[in-house]
Motif scaffolding. Sequence first.
Motif, PDB file in Angstrom:
ATOM      1  N   SER A   1      14.992  -0.835  19.882  1.00 50.27           N
ATOM      2  CA  SER A   1      15.711  -1.903  19.185  1.00 50.27           C
ATOM      3  C   SER A   1      17.074  -1.414  18.683  1.00 50.27           C
ATOM      4  N   ALA A   2      17.155  -0.145  18.273  1.00 52.37           N
ATOM      5  CA  ALA A   2      18.433   0.389  17.801  1.00 52.37           C
ATOM      6  C   ALA A   2      19.450   0.471  18.931  1.00 52.37           C
ATOM      7  N   ASP A   3      19.008   0.918  20.104  1.00 53.49           N
ATOM      8  CA  ASP A   3      19.918   1.020  21.244  1.00 53.49           C
ATOM      9  C   ASP A   3      20.374  -0.356  21.713  1.00 53.49           C
ATOM     10  N   LEU A   4      19.457  -1.311  21.785  1.00 52.53           N
ATOM     11  CA  LEU A   4      19.843  -2.653  22.212  1.00 52.53           C
ATOM     12  C   LEU A   4      20.835  -3.262  21.226  1.00 52.53           C
ATOM     13  N   ALA A   5      20.618  -3.010  19.945  1.00 50.84           N
ATOM     14  CA  ALA A   5      21.547  -3.521  18.937  1.00 50.84           C
ATOM     15  C   ALA A   5      22.928  -2.902  19.117  1.00 50.84           C
ATOM     16  N   ALA A   6      22.983  -1.594  19.362  1.00 50.48           N
ATOM     17  CA  ALA A   6      24.269  -0.922  19.545  1.00 50.48           C
ATOM     18  C   ALA A   6      24.975  -1.421  20.798  1.00 50.48           C
ATOM     19  N   PHE A   7      24.212  -1.635  21.871  1.00 47.34           N
ATOM     20  CA  PHE A   7      24.799  -2.122  23.117  1.00 47.34           C
ATOM     21  C   PHE A   7      25.378  -3.521  22.950  1.00 47.34           C
ATOM     22  N   LEU A   8      24.591  -4.447  22.427  1.00 46.62           N
ATOM     23  CA  LEU A   8      25.078  -5.822  22.333  1.00 46.62           C
ATOM     24  C   LEU A   8      26.246  -5.932  21.357  1.00 46.62           C
ATOM     25  N   ARG A   9      26.207  -5.179  20.286  1.00 45.36           N
ATOM     26  CA  ARG A   9      27.328  -5.200  19.336  1.00 45.36           C
ATOM     27  C   ARG A   9      28.606  -4.689  20.008  1.00 45.36           C
ATOM     28  N   ALA A  10      28.476  -3.610  20.788  1.00 47.44           N
ATOM     29  CA  ALA A  10      29.642  -3.066  21.490  1.00 47.44           C
ATOM     30  C   ALA A  10      30.165  -4.059  22.516  1.00 47.44           C
ATOM     31  N   LEU A  11      29.253  -4.721  23.222  1.00 52.86           N
ATOM     32  CA  LEU A  11      29.652  -5.682  24.243  1.00 52.86           C
ATOM     33  C   LEU A  11      30.393  -6.871  23.633  1.00 52.86           C
ATOM     34  N   LEU A  12      29.778  -7.508  22.653  1.00 55.44           N
ATOM     35  CA  LEU A  12      30.397  -8.692  22.050  1.00 55.44           C
ATOM     36  C   LEU A  12      31.624  -8.329  21.225  1.00 55.44           C
ATOM     37  N   GLY A  13      31.706  -7.068  20.782  1.00 57.26           N
ATOM     38  CA  GLY A  13      32.855  -6.614  20.010  1.00 57.26           C
ATOM     39  C   GLY A  13      34.036  -6.189  20.861  1.00 57.26           C
ATOM     40  N   GLY A  14      33.922  -6.296  22.193  1.00 62.38           N
ATOM     41  CA  GLY A  14      35.045  -5.995  23.063  1.00 62.38           C
ATOM     42  C   GLY A  14      35.219  -4.537  23.417  1.00 62.38           C
ATOM     43  N   ARG A  15      34.209  -3.698  23.164  1.00 64.92           N
ATOM     44  CA  ARG A  15      34.345  -2.274  23.465  1.00 64.92           C
ATOM     45  C   ARG A  15      34.034  -1.953  24.918  1.00 64.92           C
ATOM     46  N   LEU A  16      33.350  -2.852  25.619  1.00 60.64           N
ATOM     47  CA  LEU A  16      32.947  -2.572  27.001  1.00 60.64           C
ATOM     48  C   LEU A  16      33.704  -3.409  28.023  1.00 60.64           C
ATOM     49  N   LEU A  17      34.254  -4.534  27.597  1.00 55.17           N
ATOM     50  CA  LEU A  17      34.988  -5.416  28.501  1.00 55.17           C
ATOM     51  C   LEU A  17      36.252  -5.919  27.824  1.00 55.17           C
ATOM     52  N   PRO A  18      37.339  -6.065  28.571  1.00 54.42           N
ATOM     53  CA  PRO A  18      38.536  -6.686  28.006  1.00 54.42           C
ATOM     54  C   PRO A  18      38.262  -8.162  27.714  1.00 54.42           C
TER      55      PRO A  18
END
Length: 400
Positions: free
Chosen positions: A288-305
């Motif tokens: 759950s911690a990893d999924l939370a970190a991934f989705l937060r990074a994704l929606l926060g613009g860290r993985l995609l412009p």
Amino acid sequence: MRTAGRRGGSRTARGVRVIALALAGAGLVGVTAPTAGALGTGPHRGGVDARALDEALEGVIETGGASSSLARVTEYGRTAWKGAEGVGDFSTGAEPSANGRFRIASVTKTFVATVVLQLVGEGRFGLDDSVESLLPGAVPGGAAITVRQLLNHTSGLFDYTDDPAVQVDTETWLREGRWRSWTPRQLLALANGHPPHFPPGTGWRYANTNYVLAGMIVERVTGHDWRREVERRIIDRLGLTGTSLPVHATAIRGPHAHTYLDLPGGPVDVTEMEPSEMDAAGVGISTSADLAAFLRALLGGRLLPAPLLAEMLTVAPASGAGQYGLGIGRLTTPCGEAWGNNGSTGHGHNSAVYATLDGRRLVALSTNGYRDTGQGWNTTQKLLATAFCGRQPATAAPTG
């Protein structure tokens, strides 16, 4: 049970094989389509109500019939609450851990879609390039199917998990299917043995075949297995130490709750299974911690412009209540919209991760379904609503 700040005794599992946030197609390998729009509307509300979350998680076990369940709620990236209920191991009576690992099934698709979009951003190919141009001869009619249509399930392709070779009865699956090894080409051949459901772009139908093809495109373009690219571009970059993408390994490494099927002869442990049947559609294992970190990074613009993230969050009009974008779905809760994905292996392993776009609130959960009480989805709805609203709703929302 373990939660942030309190511990209670474990409970004997009662009730259902929870359908993991998915009503349509329960039993599909790799995952079912997200169900959005079922929880109502309203503004997001304030703080986390730990007691209400404890009670909602208990309901997944006591009323919903899961053998175990765990969940985590974060506020702006920090854990505000976490909990685990039920029995993690029937043979020892051990409690599940809120930090345990679990099969994420189709949440894997969000990782794969992110890598595909990264490659689009690098100019390797375009979202509207055809499958035929990238994978010549892979599927009949591939010249009319685009990468975008794979990611948002508007390709019309048959879902290989509906083929009789995969969709077997429980006894056959336990004896043979559970241990059968597959290659992506074999899975694709199953799908190609059936006509498409509709011409590309004219409808919406969830198909794990789409993501087997997406994984093959990643390999064709980069020269590396899609797992390696997900690891390099997302898992290693974000330090997701509890996340893995097995090829043929049947076990879940590290601490985890066991998954059981409730059969006439007694419970059967189905924690271990050959994952290759799910391939890029759903082999992932995480926390759950990893999924939370991934989705937060994704929606926060860290993985995609921003432009590609906007593409990802553009839902296919034909997806209806599913509200599905490119490897991600929109869920409407009593307190506003959330974005993420959910998954089910069809054999008891269920997962979900959803967050508000502003990053304020995020919930990640895993449920090991067991007995069918008919209340699995209702109890999971209550848990989601409680996580996003900071309290349990006074009445359950209709399930449609």
